[in-house]
Scaffold this motif. Structure first.
Motif, PDB file in Angstrom:
ATOM      1  N   GLU A   1       0.833  -1.211   0.000  1.00  0.00           N
ATOM      2  CA  GLU A   1       0.000   0.000   0.000  1.00  0.00           C
ATOM      3  C   GLU A   1       0.869   1.263   0.000  1.00  0.00           C
ATOM      4  O   GLU A   1       0.524   2.258  -0.642  1.00  0.00           O
ATOM      5  CB  GLU A   1      -0.936  -0.003   1.211  1.00  0.00           C
ATOM      6  CG  GLU A   1      -1.999  -1.101   1.178  1.00  0.00           C
ATOM      7  CD  GLU A   1      -3.278  -0.669   0.482  1.00  0.00           C
ATOM      8  OE1 GLU A   1      -3.260   0.365  -0.223  1.00  0.00           O
ATOM      9  OE2 GLU A   1      -4.293  -1.352   0.661  1.00  0.00           O
ATOM     10  N   CYS A   2       1.981   1.242   0.704  1.00  0.00           N
ATOM     11  CA  CYS A   2       2.886   2.404   0.697  1.00  0.00           C
ATOM     12  C   CYS A   2       3.423   2.658  -0.702  1.00  0.00           C
ATOM     13  O   CYS A   2       3.453   3.804  -1.175  1.00  0.00           O
ATOM     14  CB  CYS A   2       4.038   2.192   1.677  1.00  0.00           C
ATOM     15  SG  CYS A   2       3.602   2.366   3.414  1.00  0.00           S
ATOM     16  N   LEU A   3       3.852   1.588  -1.383  1.00  0.00           N
ATOM     17  CA  LEU A   3       4.386   1.756  -2.726  1.00  0.00           C
ATOM     18  C   LEU A   3       3.295   2.210  -3.680  1.00  0.00           C
ATOM     19  O   LEU A   3       3.520   3.087  -4.533  1.00  0.00           O
ATOM     20  CB  LEU A   3       5.015   0.445  -3.189  1.00  0.00           C
ATOM     21  CG  LEU A   3       5.872   0.439  -4.477  1.00  0.00           C
ATOM     22  CD1 LEU A   3       5.045   0.260  -5.724  1.00  0.00           C
ATOM     23  CD2 LEU A   3       6.757   1.677  -4.584  1.00  0.00           C
ATOM     24  N   LEU A   4       2.089   1.686  -3.522  1.00  0.00           N
ATOM     25  CA  LEU A   4       0.980   2.140  -4.365  1.00  0.00           C
ATOM     26  C   LEU A   4       0.681   3.619  -4.124  1.00  0.00           C
ATOM     27  O   LEU A   4       0.420   4.374  -5.071  1.00  0.00           O
ATOM     28  CB  LEU A   4      -0.261   1.295  -4.090  1.00  0.00           C
ATOM     29  CG  LEU A   4      -0.276  -0.077  -4.775  1.00  0.00           C
ATOM     30  CD1 LEU A   4      -1.311  -0.987  -4.133  1.00  0.00           C
ATOM     31  CD2 LEU A   4      -0.556   0.069  -6.264  1.00  0.00           C
ATOM     32  N   GLY A   5       0.730   4.041  -2.872  1.00  0.00           N
ATOM     33  CA  GLY A   5       0.555   5.455  -2.573  1.00  0.00           C
ATOM     34  C   GLY A   5       1.611   6.300  -3.245  1.00  0.00           C
ATOM     35  O   GLY A   5       1.318   7.352  -3.838  1.00  0.00           O
ATOM     36  N   ASP A   6       2.865   5.849  -3.193  1.00  0.00           N
ATOM     37  CA  ASP A   6       3.950   6.604  -3.818  1.00  0.00           C
ATOM     38  C   ASP A   6       3.781   6.680  -5.335  1.00  0.00           C
ATOM     39  O   ASP A   6       3.994   7.736  -5.948  1.00  0.00           O
ATOM     40  CB  ASP A   6       5.292   5.960  -3.479  1.00  0.00           C
ATOM     41  CG  ASP A   6       5.697   6.150  -2.030  1.00  0.00           C
ATOM     42  OD1 ASP A   6       5.055   6.963  -1.330  1.00  0.00           O
ATOM     43  OD2 ASP A   6       6.658   5.488  -1.584  1.00  0.00           O
ATOM     44  N   LEU A   7       3.401   5.573  -5.954  1.00  0.00           N
ATOM     45  CA  LEU A   7       3.203   5.585  -7.406  1.00  0.00           C
ATOM     46  C   LEU A   7       2.093   6.549  -7.803  1.00  0.00           C
ATOM     47  O   LEU A   7       2.234   7.318  -8.768  1.00  0.00           O
ATOM     48  CB  LEU A   7       2.877   4.173  -7.898  1.00  0.00           C
ATOM     49  CG  LEU A   7       4.017   3.153  -7.872  1.00  0.00           C
ATOM     50  CD1 LEU A   7       3.493   1.772  -8.238  1.00  0.00           C
ATOM     51  CD2 LEU A   7       5.144   3.558  -8.822  1.00  0.00           C
ATOM     52  N   GLN A   8       0.987   6.518  -7.072  1.00  0.00           N
ATOM     53  CA  GLN A   8      -0.121   7.413  -7.390  1.00  0.00           C
ATOM     54  C   GLN A   8       0.253   8.869  -7.111  1.00  0.00           C
ATOM     55  O   GLN A   8      -0.187   9.784  -7.827  1.00  0.00           O
ATOM     56  CB  GLN A   8      -1.375   7.017  -6.603  1.00  0.00           C
ATOM     57  CG  GLN A   8      -1.937   5.643  -6.942  1.00  0.00           C
ATOM     58  CD  GLN A   8      -2.630   5.587  -8.288  1.00  0.00           C
ATOM     59  OE1 GLN A   8      -2.482   6.467  -9.139  1.00  0.00           O
ATOM     60  NE2 GLN A   8      -3.399   4.533  -8.514  1.00  0.00           N
ATOM     61  N   LEU A   9       1.070   9.089  -6.091  1.00  0.00           N
ATOM     62  CA  LEU A   9       1.533  10.447  -5.788  1.00  0.00           C
ATOM     63  C   LEU A   9       2.373  10.980  -6.944  1.00  0.00           C
ATOM     64  O   LEU A   9       2.216  12.129  -7.370  1.00  0.00           O
ATOM     65  CB  LEU A   9       2.325  10.444  -4.488  1.00  0.00           C
ATOM     66  CG  LEU A   9       2.750  11.796  -3.920  1.00  0.00           C
ATOM     67  CD1 LEU A   9       1.539  12.609  -3.464  1.00  0.00           C
ATOM     68  CD2 LEU A   9       3.726  11.612  -2.751  1.00  0.00           C
ATOM     69  N   TRP A  10       3.298  10.160  -7.441  1.00  0.00           N
ATOM     70  CA  TRP A  10       4.117  10.558  -8.577  1.00  0.00           C
ATOM     71  C   TRP A  10       3.255  10.809  -9.818  1.00  0.00           C
ATOM     72  O   TRP A  10       3.528  11.721 -10.599  1.00  0.00           O
ATOM     73  CB  TRP A  10       5.157   9.482  -8.890  1.00  0.00           C
ATOM     74  CG  TRP A  10       6.398   9.575  -8.073  1.00  0.00           C
ATOM     75  CD1 TRP A  10       6.668   8.923  -6.910  1.00  0.00           C
ATOM     76  CD2 TRP A  10       7.550  10.382  -8.351  1.00  0.00           C
ATOM     77  NE1 TRP A  10       7.921   9.273  -6.454  1.00  0.00           N
ATOM     78  CE2 TRP A  10       8.484  10.163  -7.316  1.00  0.00           C
ATOM     79  CE3 TRP A  10       7.876  11.258  -9.381  1.00  0.00           C
ATOM     80  CZ2 TRP A  10       9.726  10.789  -7.276  1.00  0.00           C
ATOM     81  CZ3 TRP A  10       9.119  11.894  -9.352  1.00  0.00           C
ATOM     82  CH2 TRP A  10      10.035  11.660  -8.307  1.00  0.00           C
ATOM     83  N   LYS A  11       2.222  10.007  -9.993  1.00  0.00           N
ATOM     84  CA  LYS A  11       1.389  10.109 -11.178  1.00  0.00           C
ATOM     85  C   LYS A  11       0.408  11.275 -11.094  1.00  0.00           C
ATOM     86  O   LYS A  11      -0.180  11.671 -12.105  1.00  0.00           O
ATOM     87  CB  LYS A  11       0.628   8.798 -11.381  1.00  0.00           C
ATOM     88  CG  LYS A  11       0.005   8.622 -12.754  1.00  0.00           C
ATOM     89  CD  LYS A  11       1.043   8.627 -13.859  1.00  0.00           C
ATOM     90  CE  LYS A  11       0.382   8.476 -15.225  1.00  0.00           C
ATOM     91  NZ  LYS A  11       1.318   8.731 -16.328  1.00  0.00           N
ATOM     92  N   GLY A  12       0.259  11.865  -9.910  1.00  0.00           N
ATOM     93  CA  GLY A  12      -0.645  12.988  -9.753  1.00  0.00           C
ATOM     94  C   GLY A  12      -2.062  12.591  -9.426  1.00  0.00           C
ATOM     95  O   GLY A  12      -2.981  13.414  -9.501  1.00  0.00           O
ATOM     96  N   ASN A  13      -2.265  11.323  -9.046  1.00  0.00           N
ATOM     97  CA  ASN A  13      -3.590  10.846  -8.631  1.00  0.00           C
ATOM     98  C   ASN A  13      -3.674  10.953  -7.105  1.00  0.00           C
ATOM     99  O   ASN A  13      -3.493   9.981  -6.376  1.00  0.00           O
ATOM    100  CB  ASN A  13      -3.797   9.405  -9.094  1.00  0.00           C
ATOM    101  CG  ASN A  13      -3.714   9.274 -10.601  1.00  0.00           C
ATOM    102  OD1 ASN A  13      -4.118  10.172 -11.331  1.00  0.00           O
ATOM    103  ND2 ASN A  13      -3.178   8.167 -11.079  1.00  0.00           N
ATOM    104  N   TYR A  14      -3.955  12.143  -6.619  1.00  0.00           N
ATOM    105  CA  TYR A  14      -3.758  12.446  -5.200  1.00  0.00           C
ATOM    106  C   TYR A  14      -4.784  11.776  -4.296  1.00  0.00           C
ATOM    107  O   TYR A  14      -4.448  11.344  -3.193  1.00  0.00           O
ATOM    108  CB  TYR A  14      -3.740  13.962  -5.001  1.00  0.00           C
ATOM    109  CG  TYR A  14      -2.658  14.613  -5.827  1.00  0.00           C
ATOM    110  CD1 TYR A  14      -1.314  14.304  -5.614  1.00  0.00           C
ATOM    111  CD2 TYR A  14      -2.967  15.503  -6.855  1.00  0.00           C
ATOM    112  CE1 TYR A  14      -0.318  14.875  -6.389  1.00  0.00           C
ATOM    113  CE2 TYR A  14      -1.973  16.081  -7.629  1.00  0.00           C
ATOM    114  CZ  TYR A  14      -0.651  15.753  -7.395  1.00  0.00           C
ATOM    115  OH  TYR A  14       0.345  16.311  -8.167  1.00  0.00           O
ATOM    116  N   LEU A  15      -6.023  11.684  -4.719  1.00  0.00           N
ATOM    117  CA  LEU A  15      -7.017  10.998  -3.905  1.00  0.00           C
ATOM    118  C   LEU A  15      -6.654   9.527  -3.745  1.00  0.00           C
ATOM    119  O   LEU A  15      -6.704   8.989  -2.636  1.00  0.00           O
ATOM    120  CB  LEU A  15      -8.407  11.136  -4.530  1.00  0.00           C
ATOM    121  CG  LEU A  15      -9.542  10.355  -3.827  1.00  0.00           C
ATOM    122  CD1 LEU A  15      -9.699  10.811  -2.386  1.00  0.00           C
ATOM    123  CD2 LEU A  15     -10.841  10.503  -4.592  1.00  0.00           C
TER     124      LEU A  15
END
Length: 579
Positions: free
Chosen positions: A230-244
């Motif tokens: 889940e942490c890595l998924l959060g980081d990937l989405q953060l980088w991608k700009g999918n903040y929610l």
């Protein structure tokens, strides 16, 4: 080795797994096989115990990336610099003038681990098809290695920009550098593929309680050896700009024990809490009770206070902070690289805090009025014989007085404070500035409180939907204890005054969060990627270039202006893809 692993007793598997994590030389032979599935399948992929050995073997290879990960993410940024002992290669990294033969810049070691991941994943598919383990056993192990591969690819994108994305075993690792055989994709394309693959995995939790890879050994749960998906998924989405989506993944980890844990886990697990004023048995910056104005009363110990995050044994409190950490032990390979890098006592003293970093800590103000952040000069680094020495990796080794070279230590990969700061970054970009302010500064209770109101039924909580739903109520009439009532905020735990104000705009709040990343997480392998992420998001190369310039300028480096000009071109952020 394989015969030993096949011992069909739980304790034997536990002990062998821990041995393999600490003693990785034998695992190299296990993973140094040809990628063809016939050889691997017949010889080393026979049952669940072989699958476990393969997982642990990959982590053994992965640990060899520790030195490169920290050097590239810290020395390239603004908080770490070279010493009088540094090699020309380290100076190249710091000055962004990297030669093709610089060993720190070679991507080969990353792709060697990726090759291992691809080989293991392919053979897991074969094992499942041949019913050599159950669907659940397959899902958990496949997801673990798949997410670890995504983590490595994210690092490759951050450091090299355009890279080959290879998901099948290849016959010759050197083919990776052959553009005709392995074309490169842009960093943004890579992020899209990583998000799609990682989100598409059917299993996103840690190993379940019945797994032979999730075992309590001497009171320590081996789950912390393995990447948190889940942490890595959060980081990937953060980088991608999918903040929610990023905030949702981070919040899932933050709520790990909110419903199923006992009271201690419910209120403490992955929370960032205030100091325990009676005994200082905590992970906070604190002073002896009633002596808060005494500079000598700061709790500066291996077993109490903020310093103990990096020095204490893997006990209950350690477990509440650390999400992912890999251990180095004195009597096992691989050797801990950080002692040689940072220590002036047992190592070569190759890297130190920059003047910019030290100035940043010294511009903070503690709640007792002291004009510096104790996380800096008191804990993260110390002056040793006139030299500033980075201490986070050294507490267990510096206490050794013999001439024997110590190697015990940790590779710090993810902890609660990083989780909270990444969550705050996502929340802020999702227009939740007040939530972000609370997590950064004084916690939900302090931010959503109304002074002198006794009935807290309708205050001290956000009244928002997931992932911004926090209940920090602490009331007596009527009695309330919300899951987040002990949360203090990252700066609250650090005993420094709040940064910014409730109502600050998005960019001001983001600036404060990224500054806090520097103060709290320095030298843990995050800084370069933080600068790159924000500069790309804002389309503002100066955000990164100015900070590197300030580091070099403050140490009198004559190339400071030249480096700044170079970094104003995004293409110059990335290392040469060569080995």
């Amino acid at each position: 080795m394989i015969t030993t692993i096949r011992t069909k007793t739980k304790n034997s598997v536990i002990l062998m797994m821990v041995m393999l994590v600490f003693s990785l030389t034998s695992c190299e032979n296990y993973l140094d096989v040809e990628p063809e599935d016939k050889l691997a399948g017949e010889q080393v992929y026979r049952d669940i115990y072989d699958a476990d050995a393969a997982v642990v073997g990959v982590y053994g290879k992965f640990m060899k990336l520790a030195e490169k990960h920290v050097i590239l993410n810290e020395m390239r940024a603004d908080l770490m610099t070279t010493t009088r002992n540094s090699s020309p290669y380290l100076k190249e990294i710091s000055e962004h003038n990297v030669s093709a033969d610089n060993p720190y810049a070679s991507p080969k070691e990353f792709y060697e681990v990726i090759q291992n991941c691809n080989d293991v994943l392919k053979n897991f598919d074969i094992m499942l098809a041949k019913k050599k383990f159950s669907q659940s056993q397959y899902d958990q192990r496949y997801a673990d290695i798949g997410v670890l591969r995504s983590w490595i690819y994210l690092q490759l994108g951050i450091q090299y920009g355009s890279v080959p994305y290879i998901t099948e075993p290849i016959e010759n690792i050197n083919d990776v550098k052959n553009l005709a055989k392995t074309p490169r994709i842009s960093f943004n394309e890579l992020l899209t593929k990583l998000v799609a693959f990682t989100e598409g995995l059917t299993y996103k939790n840690q190993y379940d309680s019945e797994s032979s890879l999730n075992i309590a050994v001497d009171g320590y749960n081996t789950a912390k050896f393995f990447i948190n998906k889940e942490c890595l998924l959060g980081d990937l989405q953060l980088w991608k700009g999918n903040y929610l989506q990023a905030a949702q993944h981070y919040k899932n980890v933050m709520e790990t024990s909110s419903t199923s844990g006992n009271d201690s886990e419910r209120f403490d697990m992955y929370r960032v809490k205030l100091a325990e004023v009676t005994n200082n048995n905590d992970l906070a910056v604190g002073y002896i009770r009633t002596r808060e104005q005494d500079i000598n009363a700061l709790i500066d110990e291996d077993t109490r206070g903020w310093r103990s995050i990096f020095a204490r044994d893997r006990d209950v409190l350690w477990n509440t902070e650390w999400i992912w950490s890999l251990p180095f032990e004195n009597n096992f390979a691989p050797k801990n690289p950080f002692i040689n890098i940072f220590s002036s006592k047992h190592g070569s003293y190759l890297a130190k805090p920059s003047q910019r970093a030290m100035d940043l800590w010294n511009t903070q103000k503690q709640q007792n009025g002291f004009p510096y952040d104790a996380r800096g000069q008191k804990f993260t680094y110390k002056m040793v014989n006139g030299d500033p020495v980075i201490m986070k990796y050294l507490y267990s080794s510096e206490a050794i007085v013999s001439d024997i070279q110590p190697t015990k230590g940790q590779w710090f990969l993810y902890r609660a404070a990083k989780l909270h700061l990444r969550y705050a970054e996502a929340a802020n970009r999702d227009n939740q500035q007040k939530v972000a302010y609370a997590i950064l500064n004084i916690g939900i209770k302090g931010t959503y409180n109304i002074p002198n109101q006794v009935d807290v039924t309708d205050i001290q909580k956000t009244n928002l939907g997931f992932p911004y739903d926090f209940d920090a109520r602490q009331g007596e009439y009527p009695y309330f204890r919300g899951n987040w009532y002990r949360g203090a905020g990252v700066r609250g735990r650090a005993y420094v005054t709040p940064a910014g104000n409730i109502g600050d705009d998005m960019l001001t709040t983001e600036n404060n969060i990224i500054n806090e990343d520097a103060l709290e997480l320095a030298y843990e392998g995050n800084r370069w990627e933080d600068l790159v992420r924000i500069a790309l998001r804002r389309n503002d190369p100066a955000y990164l270039a100015d900070r590197v310039y300030e580091k070099l300028s403050k140490e009198g480096n004559s190339r400071a202006e030249e480096v700044r000009s170079k970094l104003m071109n995004v293409n110059n952020w990335y290392l040469p893809f060569a080995w």
